[in-house]
Scaffold this active site. Structure first.
Site: not given
Lengths: 362, 362, 362, 362
Positions: D166-167
């Site tokens: 995930g970012c």
């Protein structure tokens, strides 16, 4: 992407300004370029990368062919002899007024010079009128080739002194030249050019009116009726002075991008399909100029970060007007990108070399 | 700021859209207004303030005269009979297409109605052409008074059905009417109107192209040659159809504000001082329209959040063009603000009542 | 809105900065204020309105009670004697460093002074440490009352010299004081305050790093571990020095607004409902402080342009942390708005007088 | 830049979303990639370029090795068999919830799959808790390799099914892993992660709250205490569950970029120089991770448009906290860029292949 034997030794003057940064970004990835000299006006104890942290990543191993040497470069106080010894070609990214003298000094020392300022774009008399100061000597001015790439390739190829077009001029000329060359505009009727630019076009100098606090959520015209790109556009549209434009420049609350909306009184009725086909024919072979089908509109962000120019056509039958809209990134096709494109033409490289970047969206 | 005995009972239809929110913001501070009815299209279990948290502060004790009652209001599903029973005046802040029927229903029930949509601004035939659908019945359309306040006070004062002007139309008409009424424009030559608007003008509906990810750092034209404010402007400039404008609308990456750049071919040579003096005379008594001295330019942010309109004049002798630039806040003078100004005229209140807000800068 | 007999004669020092502009915007609508003196550091040949075109509209007839006189005001070079003769109260909106001396000079001449800088907020020793220069004389410093309105009304009412809190301090203290006073925080554990501000907090001076070209689409921390609002917050949380905060300040690419995210190690388990109820009780009577129900979050834009503060509570059972989020407009509740609120307390006016503005949304 | 014999046939699922667009931008310049399949959820009569005008320039002659073929590609309705026949590798850029099933179907057909969603990142039970739905079958979940490149190269190299981080997780883990692995954090004390993201992280779906009108000049926290990247970060910091983080996610009014501010209670006193040296040693050989010298701060815009991550360290002796700040472009290192980096590792290409882009500044 190994550095070729034929690498050109390149210098960048004005490396701390927005054009200079963009030249560094772009040229650092160019397979035929070796950056050997960087000059800038600010304090420069540290190396190039300490000055420009967003370029720090160039030091990454294997990231680019000359990352290591680039990291070692110092931003120097400009000296024409040192520069001439270190480079084959110099890009001058200084403000108008100081750029011309630097370009002249390097030209006289035999370098090929690409000047991004307005100092070499106008005849002496027009320069005095629109810039309010004296131009460089006639011998230098006379040697300068105006580098609107798509319309001047032959002259550019052999130029020693290249005058890179203005950002507004590039967007507007790419939009208008096909129509004017085809005589679509009504003689005597001025062409209304309502252009808008991001604030990086105003440079990186600390100016109160360009603070984010002032510009965010703002928009306004400036230099109404007296923007210095006006004569540059007119002389390229018709060297005999037969075309008058009214250029209105306006400041967008964005960092990058120019949209030029050109409103042309038609000389005779035409359909949008005819004009589209004509523009399409004109630019079909161009890697960087794209004519959109009727009904589509160009967007600033569709070209941001790239050397591309999108153009759209509309014909308003109610009013007899042809409207041509063009968008460019003012720091790319409007400055550093076109400068590299001209560099490629001057050296016989593929014109897209180093300019492959896709627009950044979103 | 006690509520006066003469408080007008006001309803707002479309309270969840940007115009509706702006009406609530503005009218909640109006000394002669009692908001008694609020309708909106969204789910409305909670009260008004739960729906619009940025209005929550109205519940503060003593914050405004009817904070308590406003907090208790529910956003209702619109019902013309309920609305008519609760209000003396209704502001309709719905999209064109649905607004007209609501306005008609309330008009027929005897309310005074101020409609902010485009549904009542054009003759039936022009409406069909530009809006692509059928208008409201002729009897309703015929009763509607076009509410460009500064140019229509007498009709507005007695109107039962008020059609509030479009945002682009307001900015453009305030800029052009003095020049056109004085015959400064060359007959037969179209007037080029290159206008730019913040995105709140497109409403609050979820649309992909209006996401911040799409619009930030962007700018582009839309509805080229077919914006529905075109005929609204032309009919007000000259009811006999003698003036043609080419209206180009463009989207700014800001929430609020319109700048209209009007390029007019001059019929005869004039100086900028003459035109300035003429405009100055025209608007000197106006509380909300300000003519800037030659050399100054209007900025979007100089009117943001207020009902004011700044206008600047330039004459380009090289091309024989008069340029008039005007800025408004599209949600204030371009929508809710002018609607309240018209409300004041309709009720004999001071025209600035409730509209004292200074522009928000920065 | 006629000017009352009891109008207070008010001077504004620093009228060209963002706090000064906001004071002018706000005070120009205050029913008990007569602005009689305006000083600023810039060239001031023209009157006040030529300097600040976004205030031009004050000249409108009947727009505000003293529009005419305000239009006639000149921005003067500051002179304490001239100021003292012209005013009953002075608002000092200068940068820290120069503000203190101006405030002292006016205080010594008997004026009531409201200083918006950091020069009067800390004891001498702490001032030296955090501001890196000498403070004003002890006699002046000792007279200054710290004006966090909601928590200091009694002292403010009788203050002659009022030190208006810092913007970060206001947002953070309103968020933390109820929890700390109730002993919810674990003794010895630092409170992490991760705060974000719009760029107007940095003032209006021309600085390269605050250009739109640099800040648009940007975000970053600054003054990490050494922001001067740190001791101001700590001393108000606990005069005995028992509470330590780690304040991280970060720059948002917006003009206005502060969000302070406060992460507090809980001393004992509590539910979010308990804490909410406690905060609600604490601020229920406040016109400008609003505690949101659990699950809602405060937004910068929900308070923009207003003097309001929204606060939200969360309890993270997984980690034993209480999180308190608060938002204010840094130029309103964080500067000019709270200054006017304090002015109202000092003069016995209703605390909301002149501060009715709704948040501007969108 | 001729296409090599070893070109990998690549498919992109979800080509209309922001991750999909970024994959197209990036992979179109990758020398070892041949894009042979593109699927998307929207109407797809036209080709790929009509759907994504900002990619139109790929059709330019010689612009890129497979411009012609790319222009001819259609955006298809996804079909796992068609995809499997056309590709060697598939990038899945769909929202969590639908991505997992697509990834599973392709994995089962023998493709190497790089999934950018959250569907394969957590154990089944944790997935149910944080995502509120059932995960993909255990056999698929068990095969997925978590692709935080710098910390998992060996597993990534041989993975058939790659779960791209995930970012928020990428930014936070790159910042925290060196400190946690070295035991700098105090056991039992939660780590406060105060993270901020541009809105492209929320995808391209039309949602009212993501309109520019709502977000411009705004900022606020969301999903407080329940962001689904929390367990992803915790399990990577300590598979045994010994580290708790409190992740607060906040929305910046920008298109791209994440800044993660990590506040860590120190277990023992350390100097900033010690920690800096330690981080520097940890990442010195990394092409994309850069540790800034003490005193410098990372800026969102210093990595925008690139796959780089800048990290800065601060030690606050007053409070005993270590602060680590990291910035990435959420669509590059936080999504498509890291996916291509992993693709390079999986295929034995140089890790920087196709990822040379400099950050875009300004």
């Amino acid at each position: 992407m190994a550095e070729t034997a034929s690498a050109v030794r390149v210098g960048i003057i004005g490396a701390n300004g927005y054009s200079g940064i963009e030249l560094l970004r772009t040229l650092s990835l160019h397979p035929h370029v070796h950056i050997t000299y960087v000059a800038g006006s600010r304090d420069a104890d540290g190396g190039l990368l300490a000055e420009q942290p967003f370029l720090r990543t160039l030091t990454a191993p294997a990231h680019t062919h000359d990352g290591a040497s680039l990291a070692a470069l110092k931003v120097q106080q400009f000296d024409p002899d040192v520069c001439a010894a270190a480079c084959d070609v110099a890009f001058v990214g200084l403000p108008s007024g100081s750029a011309g003298q630097v370009a002249a000094a390097l030209y006289e020392r035999g370098l090929r010079v690409i000047d991004l300022s307005g100092d070499l774009r106008l005849p002496a008399e027009a320069y005095r009128t629109w810039y309010g100061r004296d131009p460089v000597p006639d011998a230098v001015l006379g040697a300068a080739v105006y580098g609107l790439t798509e319309w001047r390739r032959a002259s550019i190829a052999t130029a020693q002194l290249l005058s890179n077009p203005g950002c507004y001029a590039t967007a507007t000329l790419l939009a208008l030249l096909p129509a004017v060359r085809a005589g679509l505009n009504r003689p005597g009727a001025p062409i209304v050019v309502d252009a808008k630019s991001g604030v990086s076009g105003a440079g990186r100098k600390a100016v109160q009116s360009n603070l984010l606090g002032e510009l965010a959520e703002n928009f306004y015209p400036y230099k109404v009726g007296r923007h210095q790109h006006t004569p540059e556009i007119e002389q390229m549209l018709d060297p005999d002075g037969g075309v008058r434009i009214s250029l209105t420049t306006q400041l967008l609350p964005v960092a990058r991008g120019i949209l030029s909306a050109c409103h042309v009184m038609l000389e005779r009725p035409v359909t949008v399909e005819e004009v589209y086909q004509f523009y399409q024919d004109c630019y079909a072979a161009e890697p960087f100029v794209h004519v959109l089908p009727p009904g589509q509109v160009p967007q600033l962000k569709h070209v941001r970060g790239s050397n591309h120019c999108d153009i759209a056509i509309a014909v308003d039958e109610r009013t007899g007007l042809l409207q041509v809209f063009s968008v460019i990134d003012n720091l790319q096709k409007g400055a550093a990108g076109q400068a590299v494109q001209n560099f490629n033409v001057m050296h016989g490289f593929a014109e897209t070399e180093g300019l492959w970047a896709q627009p950044m969206y979103p």
